[in-house]
Design a protein around this motif. Structure first.
Motif, PDB file in Angstrom:
ATOM      1  N   LEU A 166      -2.709   6.646 -10.256  1.00 27.46           N
ATOM      2  CA  LEU A 166      -2.361   8.022 -10.613  1.00 27.46           C
ATOM      3  C   LEU A 166      -3.558   8.754 -11.230  1.00 27.46           C
ATOM      4  CD1 LEU A 166      -0.008  10.011 -10.666  1.00 27.46           C
ATOM      5  CD2 LEU A 166       0.592   9.154 -12.928  1.00 27.46           C
ATOM      6  N   VAL A 167      -4.362   7.994 -12.005  1.00 27.22           N
ATOM      7  CA  VAL A 167      -5.534   8.596 -12.648  1.00 27.22           C
ATOM      8  C   VAL A 167      -6.442   9.252 -11.610  1.00 27.22           C
ATOM      9  CG1 VAL A 167      -7.634   8.069 -13.949  1.00 27.22           C
ATOM     10  CG2 VAL A 167      -5.475   7.004 -14.584  1.00 27.22           C
ATOM     11  N   PHE A 168      -6.551   8.624 -10.430  1.00 29.04           N
ATOM     12  CA  PHE A 168      -7.460   9.164  -9.404  1.00 29.04           C
ATOM     13  C   PHE A 168      -6.729  10.057  -8.410  1.00 29.04           C
ATOM     14  CE2 PHE A 168      -8.846   5.000 -10.843  1.00 29.04           C
ATOM     15  CZ  PHE A 168     -10.050   5.348 -11.403  1.00 29.04           C
ATOM     16  N   VAL A 169      -5.438   9.796  -8.215  1.00 29.95           N
ATOM     17  CA  VAL A 169      -4.672  10.597  -7.254  1.00 29.95           C
ATOM     18  C   VAL A 169      -4.420  11.997  -7.833  1.00 29.95           C
ATOM     19  CG1 VAL A 169      -2.429  10.786  -6.121  1.00 29.95           C
ATOM     20  CG2 VAL A 169      -3.623   8.602  -6.152  1.00 29.95           C
ATOM     21  N   LEU A 170      -4.093  12.043  -9.121  1.00 29.61           N
ATOM     22  CA  LEU A 170      -3.750  13.327  -9.749  1.00 29.61           C
ATOM     23  C   LEU A 170      -4.812  14.407  -9.588  1.00 29.61           C
ATOM     24  CD1 LEU A 170      -1.944  13.015 -13.194  1.00 29.61           C
ATOM     25  CD2 LEU A 170      -1.634  14.803 -11.514  1.00 29.61           C
ATOM     26  N   PRO A 171      -6.081  14.131  -9.941  1.00 30.53           N
ATOM     27  CA  PRO A 171      -7.058  15.218  -9.813  1.00 30.53           C
ATOM     28  C   PRO A 171      -7.153  15.754  -8.389  1.00 30.53           C
ATOM     29  CG  PRO A 171      -8.015  13.348 -10.971  1.00 30.53           C
ATOM     30  CD  PRO A 171      -6.671  12.915 -10.485  1.00 30.53           C
ATOM     31  N   TYR A 172      -7.110  14.835  -7.401  1.00 36.16           N
ATOM     32  CA  TYR A 172      -7.254  15.304  -6.021  1.00 36.16           C
ATOM     33  C   TYR A 172      -6.023  16.096  -5.568  1.00 36.16           C
ATOM     34  CZ  TYR A 172     -11.565  12.749  -5.302  1.00 36.16           C
ATOM     35  OH  TYR A 172     -12.872  12.329  -5.379  1.00 36.16           O
ATOM     36  N   VAL A 173      -4.833  15.626  -5.945  1.00 37.78           N
ATOM     37  CA  VAL A 173      -3.626  16.372  -5.581  1.00 37.78           C
ATOM     38  C   VAL A 173      -3.659  17.748  -6.248  1.00 37.78           C
ATOM     39  CG1 VAL A 173      -1.127  16.453  -5.886  1.00 37.78           C
ATOM     40  CG2 VAL A 173      -2.203  14.357  -5.121  1.00 37.78           C
ATOM     41  N   PHE A 174      -4.054  17.767  -7.512  1.00 38.46           N
ATOM     42  CA  PHE A 174      -4.099  19.035  -8.240  1.00 38.46           C
ATOM     43  C   PHE A 174      -5.116  19.984  -7.607  1.00 38.46           C
ATOM     44  CE2 PHE A 174      -4.634  22.128 -11.482  1.00 38.46           C
ATOM     45  CZ  PHE A 174      -3.484  22.097 -12.257  1.00 38.46           C
ATOM     46  N   LEU A 175      -6.324  19.474  -7.348  1.00 40.90           N
ATOM     47  CA  LEU A 175      -7.367  20.332  -6.781  1.00 40.90           C
ATOM     48  C   LEU A 175      -6.955  20.837  -5.404  1.00 40.90           C
ATOM     49  CD1 LEU A 175     -10.510  18.309  -7.845  1.00 40.90           C
ATOM     50  CD2 LEU A 175      -9.829  20.556  -8.674  1.00 40.90           C
ATOM     51  N   SER A 176      -6.201  20.020  -4.671  1.00 40.21           N
ATOM     52  CA  SER A 176      -5.822  20.410  -3.319  1.00 40.21           C
ATOM     53  C   SER A 176      -4.708  21.456  -3.333  1.00 40.21           C
ATOM     54  CB  SER A 176      -5.404  19.157  -2.542  1.00 40.21           C
ATOM     55  OG  SER A 176      -4.581  19.469  -1.482  1.00 40.21           O
ATOM     56  N   LEU A 177      -3.788  21.349  -4.291  1.00 42.85           N
ATOM     57  CA  LEU A 177      -2.628  22.242  -4.283  1.00 42.85           C
ATOM     58  C   LEU A 177      -2.832  23.502  -5.118  1.00 42.85           C
ATOM     59  CD1 LEU A 177       0.222  22.584  -3.212  1.00 42.85           C
ATOM     60  CD2 LEU A 177       1.091  21.299  -5.146  1.00 42.85           C
ATOM     61  N   THR A 189       0.831  -1.200   0.000  1.00 40.66           N
ATOM     62  CA  THR A 189       0.000   0.000   0.000  1.00 40.66           C
ATOM     63  C   THR A 189       0.871   1.257   0.000  1.00 40.66           C
ATOM     64  OG1 THR A 189      -1.630  -1.207   1.303  1.00 40.66           O
ATOM     65  CG2 THR A 189      -1.863   1.179   1.230  1.00 40.66           C
ATOM     66  N   VAL A 190       1.884   1.256   0.879  1.00 40.71           N
ATOM     67  CA  VAL A 190       2.737   2.434   1.002  1.00 40.71           C
ATOM     68  C   VAL A 190       3.546   2.635  -0.273  1.00 40.71           C
ATOM     69  CG1 VAL A 190       4.723   3.386   2.232  1.00 40.71           C
ATOM     70  CG2 VAL A 190       2.862   2.344   3.511  1.00 40.71           C
ATOM     71  N   LEU A 191       4.053   1.530  -0.837  1.00 42.40           N
ATOM     72  CA  LEU A 191       4.857   1.641  -2.050  1.00 42.40           C
ATOM     73  C   LEU A 191       4.027   2.236  -3.190  1.00 42.40           C
ATOM     74  CD1 LEU A 191       7.477   1.002  -3.577  1.00 42.40           C
ATOM     75  CD2 LEU A 191       6.506  -1.232  -4.124  1.00 42.40           C
ATOM     76  N   ILE A 192       2.863   1.647  -3.434  1.00 37.14           N
ATOM     77  CA  ILE A 192       2.008   2.123  -4.530  1.00 37.14           C
ATOM     78  C   ILE A 192       1.585   3.566  -4.264  1.00 37.14           C
ATOM     79  CG2 ILE A 192      -0.253   1.830  -5.628  1.00 37.14           C
ATOM     80  CD1 ILE A 192       0.089  -1.191  -5.202  1.00 37.14           C
ATOM     81  N   GLY A 193       1.163   3.824  -3.014  1.00 34.81           N
ATOM     82  CA  GLY A 193       0.693   5.167  -2.666  1.00 34.81           C
ATOM     83  C   GLY A 193       1.785   6.210  -2.814  1.00 34.81           C
ATOM     84  N   SER A 194       2.993   5.901  -2.345  1.00 35.02           N
ATOM     85  CA  SER A 194       4.042   6.941  -2.394  1.00 35.02           C
ATOM     86  C   SER A 194       4.474   7.212  -3.829  1.00 35.02           C
ATOM     87  CB  SER A 194       5.279   6.560  -1.587  1.00 35.02           C
ATOM     88  OG  SER A 194       5.008   5.615  -0.647  1.00 35.02           O
ATOM     89  N   VAL A 195       4.634   6.161  -4.639  1.00 34.66           N
ATOM     90  CA  VAL A 195       5.065   6.413  -6.017  1.00 34.66           C
ATOM     91  C   VAL A 195       3.994   7.215  -6.757  1.00 34.66           C
ATOM     92  CG1 VAL A 195       5.737   5.375  -8.196  1.00 34.66           C
ATOM     93  CG2 VAL A 195       6.512   4.363  -6.064  1.00 34.66           C
ATOM     94  N   ALA A 196       2.730   6.804  -6.599  1.00 33.83           N
ATOM     95  CA  ALA A 196       1.651   7.521  -7.284  1.00 33.83           C
ATOM     96  C   ALA A 196       1.573   8.962  -6.799  1.00 33.83           C
ATOM     97  CB  ALA A 196       0.315   6.804  -7.063  1.00 33.83           C
ATOM     98  N   THR A 197       1.710   9.167  -5.477  1.00 44.36           N
ATOM     99  CA  THR A 197       1.573  10.516  -4.932  1.00 44.36           C
ATOM    100  C   THR A 197       2.745  11.401  -5.343  1.00 44.36           C
ATOM    101  OG1 THR A 197       0.357   9.656  -3.048  1.00 44.36           O
ATOM    102  CG2 THR A 197       1.319  11.840  -2.809  1.00 44.36           C
ATOM    103  N   LEU A 198       3.974  10.859  -5.276  1.00 45.99           N
ATOM    104  CA  LEU A 198       5.124  11.674  -5.661  1.00 45.99           C
ATOM    105  C   LEU A 198       5.042  12.049  -7.141  1.00 45.99           C
ATOM    106  CD1 LEU A 198       8.072  10.044  -3.700  1.00 45.99           C
ATOM    107  CD2 LEU A 198       6.994  12.268  -3.340  1.00 45.99           C
ATOM    108  N   THR A 199       4.622  11.089  -7.979  1.00 48.26           N
ATOM    109  CA  THR A 199       4.459  11.404  -9.395  1.00 48.26           C
ATOM    110  C   THR A 199       3.406  12.495  -9.569  1.00 48.26           C
ATOM    111  OG1 THR A 199       4.854   9.063  -9.749  1.00 48.26           O
ATOM    112  CG2 THR A 199       4.169  10.334 -11.653  1.00 48.26           C
ATOM    113  N   ALA A 200       2.289  12.339  -8.874  1.00 47.28           N
ATOM    114  CA  ALA A 200       1.217  13.328  -8.993  1.00 47.28           C
ATOM    115  C   ALA A 200       1.693  14.703  -8.534  1.00 47.28           C
ATOM    116  CB  ALA A 200       0.003  12.880  -8.182  1.00 47.28           C
ATOM    117  N   LEU A 201       2.454  14.732  -7.431  1.00 52.46           N
ATOM    118  CA  LEU A 201       2.952  16.010  -6.918  1.00 52.46           C
ATOM    119  C   LEU A 201       3.879  16.664  -7.930  1.00 52.46           C
ATOM    120  CD1 LEU A 201       4.017  15.894  -3.165  1.00 52.46           C
ATOM    121  CD2 LEU A 201       2.337  17.380  -4.257  1.00 52.46           C
TER     122      LEU A 201
END
Lengths: 212, 564
Positions: B435-446, B362-374
Motif C-alpha cells: 500500500l505504501v507504494f501503491v497509494l502514491p501512484y494511485v493518487f497521482l494517477s487519479l 499476486t492477485v489477492l495482495i494486489g487487489s486488496v492493496a489497490t482497492l484500499t488505495a482507491l
C-alpha cells in the motif's frame, strides 16, 4: 410569509476587498436581471445563493427564500435551481434518466415515467427519453436541462447566462420558453447576463453591478 | 452522521498509511545499526555493525555501483526523453512511438530485465540472429555481457523501462505548458525544431517532472530485482548485499544489514544533492547556450539519434517479452538456431501449480492493496472537494516521500521492528507494505482527472436536491469510471512488480509471481523464467486492457464519455 427571494445586504469580498454589494428582493414570477462587465462578480453572487461559493471569497448578508433563511443551509437543501450557459446534462445518463435524477423522490415507477414523458412533451421532445444526451442538438439539450431543473420543484431559479451559447434564432425561442415555464410556476428568477436583449426580454428590474 | 465525522479524517489516515511505515522503518534501522537488537539478545549502542560492514572488502565497489548505476541510468533516460520530445513531438512518428511505449510502462521491471537478458546474453536472441552468418559463432561465446562488472547491462535494462515512464509523465506535464505557440514562435525566429524546443519548452517541462525524475534516480540506485537479474555480482550492488545480509539465518547479520540500510540512505541523499547541484550547473550552461543564439546546426543528426535510441527502448522491451514467450513454449532449442525445434506446452504444465498459486497470491495482495488505495484516494479527494481544502506543494511532496526513500533503507528496519514488537510477518503486513507504494501512484494517477471534473456538475446536482453522497456515487464516480479504472490498473501493476516488500515483509514465505520469477534468476532455467516472467507481465497488462475495455462497453451508448 413572503413568497419570493430576498437578498438582505449581501456583500461579497475577496481577500478583504469588497467585490460587490446588493440588497434586493424578487417576488414570485418576477425576474431580476443582474448586468455588469466581466469579472464584476455576477456568477460569484449566484454561487453565494446556491451555497457553492469558493473558499477564497468571504460573504456577509442573508438570503431568504419564501420566508426561510437559507444562508447557512447546505446546497442540496436550499431548493434553489440554476441553469448555466452549458447544458451540463449528466453524460452517463440517458435523457430520461437525467430527468429522473431531477424529479422529486416519490411515486410509482409508472407515475415517474409518466411525469418524465409529460415534461418531454411540454418542450416538444416526445419520445426522447432513451436518447444519449450527447446526440441532441444545442437547443434540445437546453430544453432538457430546463425541464430537469423544473422537475426538482425549486422555489427559485437562477440563470447564469444560459442563452449565450445558443445562436440568435434559437436563443429567442429558448429564452421565451424558460421565462414562460418559470412564470407558469410562479418562480422568482435572477438572470445574470451581459446581453441587453436578454435583459429586455426578461422584462423585470435591471441592476447593474459596478466594480467597487 | 458517521460519514461526516469520518471523511475529514481520511487525509490524515492516508498520510499515515503512506508515511508511517517509512518513518517506522527508518527508525527500525537506526537501533540495530548501532548494535541494539533485543530480539537477538544484543544491546547497544555500539559501532560494531558499521565496523563489520566496513570490513567487507566489496563495500567501496558496491557503493560506487549504486551511485554510478543510478546516476548513469537516470541521466541517459532523461536525455533520450528530452531528445525524442524535442525532435519529434507533434509529428506522426511521435504518435506511433507514444503508442508503442505506453503499454510498456506497465511491464514489470523484473520481466523486462529477464527479457532484456534473453536478448543480449551470449546465447541470446541477438547473438542467434547474427550467428553464425555474421559472427561465425557456432556455440555461445564466453563473454560476460549480462551481469558485467561495470553494470552496463543493468543500466541499459533500467533505461529501457524508465524511458516510457518519464515520457508519459512528461507528456502529461506538457499539457500544462503552452508548447504549440512557443514552438511556432521559435521556429518563426529561425530555430530548428529540436534546438528551439530544448531552449524554450524543456525548462518548463523539467520543472514539472523533476519529482518523478528523483523517484527514478532513487529507484535505480536501490533496486534489488533488476540488480539480481542484470547487475554485477563480484561484488553486487549495495542493495543486493543488504538483502543477502537480511536473509542470513544468523540474526546478528541484521545489524550489518541495518548499517548498510543507513549507508544506502546517505548515498541516496548524497546523489540527490549532487543531482540538484547539477541542475544548477546545467541551467548555467543552458542559459549561456541560449545566449549564443545558435539555431541548431546539428539538429538533423541529433533528432535521428534520439529516434533510434527511443526505438531501441521500445524494441528491447517488446522483443524481450517475446523471447520470454518463446522460451516458455520452447522444446529443444540449440544454438545458433533462431527459433526452437518445436513448441511445446510441457513447460507450462510442469509449472502450472506453482504459477497458479503465485498468481492467486499476486492477485489477492494486489487487489486488496489497490482497492484500499482507491478508497483512501477517492476519500481524500472528495474531502478536499467538500471541505474546500487546498493542497500545497509541500503536501504533494509528502506524496512522493515513500518513493524518494530507498526501499532497501526502510524495509529491513520495518521487518526488524515488526519482529521486535512481536508482529509476525505474513500476508497482511505485505499488503500494508504494498500500500505504501501503491497509494502514491494511485493518487497521482487519479488526482488530476478527479480535480478536473466540472464542479458545475456538482452545483447542478445539488440544485437538483441531490445530497453530497448522491452526487459522489451517482454523478461523479460514474463519470470518472475510466480514470478510476486506469488508476486501479496502475495500482495493480505497481503491486505486481513489488519484489523487496514481498520478500522482506513476507519473511520469504509469501510467494508472488515476482518473487518466484526473481528466485529463478540464479538457476538459469530459461523455460521456467519464461513461464513466470510472462505470467508476471500478463498480471500487470491485463488490468490495463480491462481499464480500456470496460468503459468502452459500459458507455457504448454514451458519446459524451467516450473520450474522457
Amino acid at each position: 410569509m413572503d413568497k419570493g427571494l430576498e437578498l438582505h445586504d449581501v456583500v461579497i469580498s475577496k481577500g478583504g476587498a469588497p467585490l460587490l454589494a446588493i440588497s434586493k428582493s424578487v417576488a414570485s414570477g418576477e425576474v431580476l436581471t443582474v448586468m455588469g462587465p466581466s469579472g464584476v462578480g455576477k456568477s460569484t453572487l449566484l454561487a453565494y445563493i446556491t451555497g457553492t461559493l469558493a473558499p477564497d471569497f468571504e460573504a456577509a448578508g442573508r438570503i431568504v427564500l419564501d420566508g426561510h433563511d437559507i444562508t447557512d443551509a447546505p446546497p442540496h437543501a436550499r431548493r434553489v435551481g440554476i441553469l448555466f450557459q452549458d447544458d451540463l446534462l449528466f453524460p452517463h445518463l440517458s435523457v430520461g434518466a437525467n430527468l429522473a435524477f431531477g424529479l422529486r423522490v416519490g411515486g410509482t415507477k409508472f407515475e415517474r415515467q409518466q411525469k418524465i414523458a409529460k415534461a418531454l412533451d411540454e418542450v416538444g421532445l416526445s419520445g426522447f427519453a432513451d436518447r444519449d444526451p450527447a446526440t441532441l442538438s444545442g437547443g434540445q439539450k437546453a430544453r432538457v436541462a430546463l425541464m430537469r431543473m423544473l422537475l426538482s420543484e425549486p422555489c427559485a431559479l437562477l440563470l447564469d447566462e444560459p442563452f449565450s451559447r445558443l445562436d440568435a434564432a434559437l436563443r429567442a425561442q429558448v429564452r421565451e420558453l424558460v421565462f414562460a415555464r418559470a412564470k407558469a410556476r410562479a418562480l422568482p428568477v435572477i438572470l445574470v447576463t451581459h446581453d441587453a436583449e436578454d435583459a429586455a426580454a426578461a422584462g423585470g428590474e435591471i441592476v447593474t453591478l459596478v466594480p467597487i | 452522521m458517521k460519514a461526516r465525522r469520518f471523511l475529514p479524517l481520511l487525509p490524515m489516515i492516508t498520510l499515515l498509511a503512506m508515511i508511517g511505515p517509512v518513518l517506522a522503518g527508518l527508525y527500525g534501522a537506526v537501533l540495530p545499526a548501532f548494535g541494539h537488537l533485543p530480539a537477538a539478545g544484543l544491546f547497544g549502542p555500539s559501532l560494531a555493525p558499521f565496523e563489520a560492514l566496513f570490513a567487507w572488502q566489496g563495500l567501496p565497489r558496491a557503493m560506487f555501483l549504486s551511485v554510478w548505476i543510478g546516476l548513469a541510468s537516470t541521466t541517459i533516460s532523461l536525455l533520450i526523453v528530452a531528445l525524442i520530445m524535442a525532435g519529434w513531438s507533434g509529428t506522426r512518428s511521435f504518435t506511433v512511438l507514444e503508442r508503442m511505449l505506453s503499454p510498456l510502462l506497465s511491464v514489470p521491471h523484473a520481466a523486462a530485465a529477464f527479457g532484456f537478458a534473453f536478448l543480449i546474453s551470449p546465447s541470446g536472441w541477438i547473438s542467434r540472429a547474427l550467428s553464425p552468418s555474421v559472427t561465425g559463432w557456432d556455440r555461445p561465446p564466453d563473454l560476460l555481457i549480462v551481469q558485467d562488472p561495470w553494470g552496463l547491462s543493468m543500466i541499459a535494462g533500467l533505461v529501457i523501462k524508465e524511458v516510457p515512464f518519464l515520457m508519459l509523465i512528461a507528456l502529461a506535464a506538457i499539457g500544462q505548458v503552452d508548447t504549440k505557440r512557443s514552438a511556432m514562435i521559435v521556429q518563426a525566429l529561425g530555430y530548428r525544431r529540436l534546438t528551439g524546443w530544448l531552449k524554450t519548452v524543456f525548462p518548463l517541462v523539467y520543472a514539472q517532472i523533476k519529482f518523478p525524475i528523483y523517484v527514478v534516480l532513487v529507484y535505480a540506485m536501490s533496486v534489488v530485482d533488476v540488480a539480481v537479474i542484470l547487475g554485477p555480482n563480484t561484488p553486487s550492488t549495495l542493495s543486493v548485499q543488504i538483502v543477502k545480509l537480511m536473509s542470513d539465518p544468523d540474526l546478528g547479520m541484521r545489524l550489518q544489514a541495518a548499517a548498510g540500510a543507513l549507508v544506502q540512505l546517505f548515498l541516496v541523499i548524497g546523489a540527490l544533492g549532487f543531482w540538484l547541484i547539477m541542475e544548477r550547473v546545467v541551467r548555467r550552461f543552458g542559459l549561456a547556450w541560449i545566449g549564443t543564439g545558435q539555431r541548431g546546426k546539428y539538429d538533423t543528426i541529433t533528432r535521428q539519434i534520439g529516434l533510434v535510441l527511443a526505438l531501441f527502448c521500445a524494441f528491447s522491451v517488446s522483443f524481450g517479452i517475446a523471447s520470454l514467450a518463446i522460451w516458455s513454449f520452447a522444446g529443444y532449442w540449440g544454438f545458433p538456431d533462431f527459433l526452437p525445434d518445436q513448441f511445446i506446452l510441457k513447460n507450462w504444465m510442469r509449472h502450472s501449480d506453482g504459477t497458479l498459486e503465485a498468481l492467486g497470491e499476486t492477485v489477492l495482495i494486489g487487489s486488496v492493496a489497490t482497492l484500499t488505495a482507491l478508497a483512501l484516494t477517492i476519500g481524500c479527494l472528495e474531502a478536499e472537494y467538500r471541505y474546500k481544502l487546498r493542497v500545497t506543494s509541500r503536501g504533494m511532496l509528502l506524496l512522493y516521500l515513500p518513493l524518494l526513500v530507498p526501499q532497501t533503507a526502510f524495509l529491513p528496519g520495518l521487518q526488524t521492528l515488526m519482529l521486535n514488537v512481536g508482529l509476525g510477518v505474513g500476508r497482511g503486513p505485505v499488503i500494508f507494505a504494498h500500500l505504501v507504494f501503491v497509494l502514491p501512484y494511485v493518487f497521482l494517477s487519479l488526482a488530476d482527472p478527479f480535480r478536473a471534473w466540472d464542479a458545475r456538475m456538482g452545483t447542478i446536482a445539488a440544485a437538483l436536491r441531490a445530497s453530497p453522497d448522491r452526487v459522489l456515487w451517482s454523478v461523479r464516480l460514474p463519470m470518472l469510471l475510466r480514470p478510476i479504472l486506469t488508476a486501479a490498473a496502475v495500482g495493480l501493476a505497481v503491486s505486481v512488480g513489488q519484489y523487496l516488500p514481498t520478500l522482506l515483509i513476507g519473511g520469504g514465505r509469501i510467494e508472488t509471481l515476482t518473487t518466484e520469477a526473481v528466485a529463478l534468476a540464479s538457476g538459469g532455467d530459461r523455460r521456467a523464467i519464461g513461464v513466470y516472467g510472462l505470467m508476471q507481465t500478463a498480471a500487470a497488462l491485463v488490468p490495463f486492457s480491462l481499464a480500456l475495455l470496460i468503459p468502452a462497453i459500459v458507455w457504448r451508448n454514451r458519446r459524451g464519455l467516450r473520450h474522457g
